[in-house]
Design a protein around this motif. Structure first.
Motif, PDB file in Angstrom:
ATOM      1  N   CYS A   1      40.142  44.020  41.347  1.00 49.12           N
ATOM      2  CA  CYS A   1      40.821  42.803  42.578  1.00 49.12           C
ATOM      3  C   CYS A   1      42.819  42.829  42.932  1.00 49.12           C
ATOM      4  CB  CYS A   1      40.894  41.145  41.388  1.00 49.12           C
ATOM      5  SG  CYS A   1      39.647  40.931  41.042  1.00 49.12           S
ATOM      6  N   GLY A   2      42.649  44.312  42.587  1.00 49.64           N
ATOM      7  CA  GLY A   2      43.857  44.743  43.900  1.00 49.64           C
ATOM      8  C   GLY A   2      43.725  44.660  45.409  1.00 49.64           C
ATOM      9  N   SER A   3      42.530  44.918  45.598  1.00 48.94           N
ATOM     10  CA  SER A   3      42.190  45.322  46.518  1.00 48.94           C
ATOM     11  C   SER A   3      40.885  43.776  47.612  1.00 48.94           C
ATOM     12  CB  SER A   3      40.680  46.221  47.017  1.00 48.94           C
ATOM     13  OG  SER A   3      39.657  45.592  46.215  1.00 48.94           O
ATOM     14  N   LYS A   4      41.466  43.748  48.436  1.00 51.29           N
ATOM     15  CA  LYS A   4      41.143  42.159  48.780  1.00 51.29           C
ATOM     16  C   LYS A   4      39.099  42.640  49.100  1.00 51.29           C
ATOM     17  CE  LYS A   4      45.029  42.262  51.983  1.00 51.29           C
ATOM     18  NZ  LYS A   4      45.343  42.164  53.470  1.00 51.29           N
ATOM     19  N   ALA A   5      38.921  43.218  49.422  1.00 51.06           N
ATOM     20  CA  ALA A   5      37.200  43.206  49.285  1.00 51.06           C
ATOM     21  C   ALA A   5      37.014  43.283  47.848  1.00 51.06           C
ATOM     22  CB  ALA A   5      36.970  45.115  49.374  1.00 51.06           C
ATOM     23  N   GLY A   6      37.404  43.391  46.926  1.00 42.22           N
ATOM     24  CA  GLY A   6      37.492  43.340  45.155  1.00 42.22           C
ATOM     25  C   GLY A   6      37.683  42.144  44.750  1.00 42.22           C
ATOM     26  N   PHE A   7      38.308  41.550  45.543  1.00 43.73           N
ATOM     27  CA  PHE A   7      38.938  39.793  44.628  1.00 43.73           C
ATOM     28  C   PHE A   7      38.089  39.213  45.079  1.00 43.73           C
ATOM     29  CE2 PHE A   7      41.132  35.765  44.489  1.00 43.73           C
ATOM     30  CZ  PHE A   7      42.526  37.004  43.121  1.00 43.73           C
ATOM     31  N   LEU A   8      37.779  39.454  46.760  1.00 42.40           N
ATOM     32  CA  LEU A   8      36.738  38.323  47.454  1.00 42.40           C
ATOM     33  C   LEU A   8      35.137  38.785  46.797  1.00 42.40           C
ATOM     34  CD1 LEU A   8      37.344  38.826  50.787  1.00 42.40           C
ATOM     35  CD2 LEU A   8      37.326  36.486  49.255  1.00 42.40           C
ATOM     36  N   GLN A   9      35.205  39.816  45.969  1.00 46.79           N
ATOM     37  CA  GLN A   9      33.348  39.905  45.728  1.00 46.79           C
ATOM     38  C   GLN A   9      33.791  39.113  43.732  1.00 46.79           C
ATOM     39  OE1 GLN A   9      33.357  44.045  45.291  1.00 46.79           O
ATOM     40  NE2 GLN A   9      32.855  43.947  47.320  1.00 46.79           N
ATOM     41  N   ALA A  10      35.141  39.068  43.266  1.00 51.33           N
ATOM     42  CA  ALA A  10      35.435  39.033  42.119  1.00 51.33           C
ATOM     43  C   ALA A  10      34.710  38.049  42.269  1.00 51.33           C
ATOM     44  CB  ALA A  10      35.952  39.565  41.102  1.00 51.33           C
ATOM     45  N   THR A  11      35.544  36.342  42.996  1.00 47.51           N
ATOM     46  CA  THR A  11      35.807  35.426  43.274  1.00 47.51           C
ATOM     47  C   THR A  11      34.151  34.810  43.331  1.00 47.51           C
ATOM     48  OG1 THR A  11      37.188  35.593  44.285  1.00 47.51           O
ATOM     49  CG2 THR A  11      36.368  33.554  45.208  1.00 47.51           C
ATOM     50  N   VAL A  12      34.000  35.899  44.158  1.00 49.58           N
ATOM     51  CA  VAL A  12      31.222  34.778  44.641  1.00 49.58           C
ATOM     52  C   VAL A  12      31.010  35.018  43.186  1.00 49.58           C
ATOM     53  CG1 VAL A  12      29.720  36.136  45.508  1.00 49.58           C
ATOM     54  CG2 VAL A  12      32.343  36.061  46.922  1.00 49.58           C
ATOM     55  N   SER A  13      30.800  36.427  42.898  1.00 52.54           N
ATOM     56  CA  SER A  13      30.633  36.639  41.504  1.00 52.54           C
ATOM     57  C   SER A  13      31.104  35.515  40.028  1.00 52.54           C
ATOM     58  CB  SER A  13      30.898  38.092  40.773  1.00 52.54           C
ATOM     59  OG  SER A  13      29.708  38.233  39.601  1.00 52.54           O
ATOM     60  N   PHE A  14      31.724  35.026  40.435  1.00 56.78           N
ATOM     61  CA  PHE A  14      32.907  34.597  39.286  1.00 56.78           C
ATOM     62  C   PHE A  14      32.078  32.644  39.477  1.00 56.78           C
ATOM     63  CE2 PHE A  14      35.646  38.076  37.331  1.00 56.78           C
ATOM     64  CZ  PHE A  14      35.560  37.925  36.572  1.00 56.78           C
ATOM     65  N   ALA A  15      32.144  32.359  40.801  1.00 56.66           N
ATOM     66  CA  ALA A  15      31.324  31.076  41.741  1.00 56.66           C
ATOM     67  C   ALA A  15      30.058  31.008  40.685  1.00 56.66           C
ATOM     68  CB  ALA A  15      31.971  31.000  42.589  1.00 56.66           C
ATOM     69  N   LEU A  16      29.270  31.796  41.725  1.00 57.69           N
ATOM     70  CA  LEU A  16      28.218  32.226  40.737  1.00 57.69           C
ATOM     71  C   LEU A  16      27.715  32.270  39.194  1.00 57.69           C
ATOM     72  CD1 LEU A  16      26.573  34.929  43.747  1.00 57.69           C
ATOM     73  CD2 LEU A  16      26.739  32.396  44.260  1.00 57.69           C
ATOM     74  N   SER A  17      28.555  32.583  38.945  1.00 59.66           N
ATOM     75  CA  SER A  17      28.077  32.107  37.226  1.00 59.66           C
ATOM     76  C   SER A  17      28.462  30.566  36.419  1.00 59.66           C
ATOM     77  CB  SER A  17      28.517  32.966  36.215  1.00 59.66           C
ATOM     78  OG  SER A  17      29.847  33.319  36.520  1.00 59.66           O
ATOM     79  N   ARG A  18      28.845  29.835  37.335  1.00 57.57           N
ATOM     80  CA  ARG A  18      29.765  28.893  37.005  1.00 57.57           C
ATOM     81  C   ARG A  18      28.213  28.006  37.509  1.00 57.57           C
ATOM     82  NH1 ARG A  18      35.584  27.736  36.479  1.00 57.57           N
ATOM     83  NH2 ARG A  18      34.871  25.661  37.707  1.00 57.57           N
ATOM     84  N   ALA A  19      27.966  27.311  36.260  1.00 55.62           N
ATOM     85  CA  ALA A  19      27.071  26.181  37.066  1.00 55.62           C
ATOM     86  C   ALA A  19      27.165  24.975  37.387  1.00 55.62           C
ATOM     87  CB  ALA A  19      26.316  25.886  35.390  1.00 55.62           C
ATOM     88  N   ASP A  20      28.767  24.785  37.691  1.00 49.84           N
ATOM     89  CA  ASP A  20      29.305  23.883  38.533  1.00 49.84           C
ATOM     90  C   ASP A  20      29.425  24.064  39.788  1.00 49.84           C
ATOM     91  OD1 ASP A  20      31.080  24.866  38.065  1.00 49.84           O
ATOM     92  OD2 ASP A  20      32.515  23.506  38.299  1.00 49.84           O
ATOM     93  N   LEU A  21      29.029  25.330  40.395  1.00 52.85           N
ATOM     94  CA  LEU A  21      29.497  25.612  41.526  1.00 52.85           C
ATOM     95  C   LEU A  21      28.217  26.491  42.340  1.00 52.85           C
ATOM     96  CD1 LEU A  21      33.114  27.280  41.219  1.00 52.85           C
ATOM     97  CD2 LEU A  21      32.157  25.112  42.336  1.00 52.85           C
ATOM     98  N   ARG A  22      27.606  27.065  41.204  1.00 54.19           N
ATOM     99  CA  ARG A  22      26.281  27.485  41.661  1.00 54.19           C
ATOM    100  C   ARG A  22      25.183  27.326  42.810  1.00 54.19           C
ATOM    101  NH1 ARG A  22      23.441  32.445  40.422  1.00 54.19           N
ATOM    102  NH2 ARG A  22      21.351  32.370  41.084  1.00 54.19           N
ATOM    103  N   ASP A  23      24.792  26.734  42.920  1.00 55.74           N
ATOM    104  CA  ASP A  23      23.918  26.148  43.745  1.00 55.74           C
ATOM    105  C   ASP A  23      24.216  26.079  44.703  1.00 55.74           C
ATOM    106  OD1 ASP A  23      22.326  26.167  41.457  1.00 55.74           O
ATOM    107  OD2 ASP A  23      21.847  23.668  41.159  1.00 55.74           O
ATOM    108  N   ASP A  24      25.089  24.891  44.936  1.00 57.58           N
ATOM    109  CA  ASP A  24      25.547  24.968  46.558  1.00 57.58           C
ATOM    110  C   ASP A  24      26.569  26.443  47.478  1.00 57.58           C
ATOM    111  OD1 ASP A  24      25.627  22.060  46.526  1.00 57.58           O
ATOM    112  OD2 ASP A  24      27.764  22.016  45.992  1.00 57.58           O
ATOM    113  N   LEU A  25      27.329  27.339  46.586  1.00 60.74           N
ATOM    114  CA  LEU A  25      27.424  27.937  46.974  1.00 60.74           C
ATOM    115  C   LEU A  25      26.329  29.300  47.515  1.00 60.74           C
ATOM    116  CD1 LEU A  25      29.930  29.847  47.192  1.00 60.74           C
ATOM    117  CD2 LEU A  25      29.693  30.870  45.206  1.00 60.74           C
ATOM    118  N   TYR A  26      25.370  29.258  45.602  1.00 65.30           N
ATOM    119  CA  TYR A  26      24.669  29.993  46.861  1.00 65.30           C
ATOM    120  C   TYR A  26      23.619  29.601  48.037  1.00 65.30           C
ATOM    121  CZ  TYR A  26      20.343  32.968  45.797  1.00 65.30           C
ATOM    122  OH  TYR A  26      19.616  33.937  45.879  1.00 65.30           O
TER     123      TYR A  26
END
Ligand code: G1P
Length: 299
Positions: A260-285
Motif C-alpha cells: 500500500c506504499g504504491s498506488k497499484a497496491g493500494f487499489l488492489q487492496a481496496t478491491v480485495s478488502f471490498a470484495l471480502s465484505r458482505a455488504d459491498l461484494r455483490d455490487d462491486l463484483y
C-alpha cells in the motif's frame, strides 16, 4: 522460552510523496482501505498478536494520527443521542486507553533504522515488534500472530519474508538463506535493496519484524547504508555474526500482502478488502465484470 513480545513500533514518519497531493494534508497512514485507515489494520494485527503498548514514530504534520486514536466526545455524544450503537461500537475499536499509545518524533528523515532507534528508551531491554503499516497483509490468522507463535520456537530475530519476482527484488531487504525449513528459514546474510543481479535470493523482507533489544544497540553505532539512510536491515544483519546473538530467521507467512506504499497496491487492496465484505461484494463484483466486458469489447 523467549520473553513475551508486548511492545510494537509503528514507523509512520514518511512523507508519503507517492500519494501527493492527497498526502499534502492527510498522513498516508490515515488513507482508507474501504472505510478504515491503513493504520487501523496495523493496530488490529498487533492487538491480535498480544501487543499491549503501541509506539508511533511520527514526524511533523502527522497530528491527524493522534486525533484518530483519541476519544471523540462530541461525536460520541451525538451518536448516543441518536441511538446509533452500531457506529459507537465501530468507534470503540479506534480508541486507545491512556498510556497504551506513545508518539515519538523522528526529527530528521534518516531512514527506517533511525526511526526504530528513536523509540529505544520506550523499548528498554525486551524483544519488540515492528510493523510497517504500508504492508497490509490479509490473512486468516494475522501475520504478526503467526510470527509470534513461530518466535516461541526460534527466539532471536525474525522478519516476515515472501518470494518476489526478480525484477522487483531491488526494492526490498533480501535474505541470504542458510537453511530452508519451509515456513522458517535461517539466515546467513541480509542486504538492503541490492541490484537484481547481486541479490542473494528472491526472498524479500516484508514489513513485520520481531527483534531483540541488541538491534537497538547496533543502531546506536550505525552509519548510513543503502540510499544514504540508516537501514534496519543492516542492524539486523549484524546479529547474524554476533557470537552472543540468537540468530536471524525469515518467516514465510500465510496470507496475501499488499504494497500500500504504491498506488497499484493500494487499489488492489481496496478491491480485495471490498470484495471480502458482505455488504459491498455483490455490487462491486457486478461493476468489475461490467468494466472488464466493456474494456474487452472495445479492443
Ligand atoms: C522497507 C525496508 C525493506 C523491506 C520493505 C518492505 O523498505 O527497508 O528492507 O523489504 O520495507 O516493505 P521501504 O519500502 O520503506 O523502502
Amino acid at each position: 522460552m523467549p520473553k513475551k513480545v508486548t511492545k510494537a513500533i509503528f514507523p509512520v514518519a514518511g512523507l508519503g510523496t507517492r500519494f501527493l497531493p492527497a498526502t499534502k494534508s492527510v498522513p498516508k497512514e490515515i488513507m482508507t482501505l474501504v472505510d478504515r485507515p491503513l493504520v487501523q489494520y496495523a493496530i488490529d494485527e498487533a492487538r491480535a498478536a498480544g501487543i499491549k503498548e503501541f509506539i508511533f514514530v511520527t514526524s511533523r504534520g502527522k497530528g491527524a494520527l493522534e486525533d484518530y486514536f483519541d476519544h471523540s466526545p462530541i461525536l460520541e455524544q451525538e451518536l448516543r443521542k441518536k441511538g446509533k450503537d452500531d457506529l459507537l461500537a465501530i468507534l470503540k475499536n479506534t480508541n486507545m486507553d491512556s498510556g497504551e499509545i506513545a508518539y515519538i518524533r523522528q526529527h530528521k528523515a534518516l531512514g527506517l533504522g533511525h526511526a526504530v532507534w528513536c523509540a529505544r528508551r520506550l523499548i528498554g531491554n525486551e524483544p519488540f515488534a515492528v510493523i510497517l503499516p504500508d504492508d497490509v497483509i490479509a490473512a486468516e490468522k494475522p501475520c504478526l500472530q503467526q510470527m509470534v507463535e513461530a518466535y516461541q520456537e526460534t527466539g532471536g530475530n525474525m522478519v516476515a519474508a515472501m518470494e518476489v519476482p526478480p525484477e522487483k527484488i531491488s526494492s526490498y531487504g533480501v535474505l541470504d538463506v542458510k537453511e530452508d525449513k519451509g515456513s522458517i528459514v535461517s539466515v546467513k546474510g541480509m542486504v538492503e535493496k541490492p541490484p537484481a543481479d547481486q541479490a542473494p535470493s528472491n526472498l524479500a523482507v516484508i514489513g513485520r519484524y520481531i527483534l531483540s533489544p541488541s538491534i537497538l544497540q547496533n543502531l546506536n553505532k550505525m552509519k548510513s547504508g543503502a540510499g544514504g539512510e540508516i537501514q534496519l536491515t543492516d542492524a539486523i544483519a549484524q546479529e547474524i555474526n554476533n557470537p552472543d546473538g540468537q540468530g536471524v530467521f525469515g518467516y514465510r507467512f500465510r496470507g496475501q500482502r499488499f504494497d500500500c506504499g504504491s498506488k497499484a497496491g493500494f487499489l488492489q487492496a481496496t478491491v480485495s478488502f471490498a470484495l471480502s465484505r458482505a455488504d459491498l461484494r455483490d455490487d462491486l463484483y457486478r461493476y468489475l465484470q461490467e468494466v472488464v466486458e466493456i474494456d474487452q469489447a472495445a479492443q
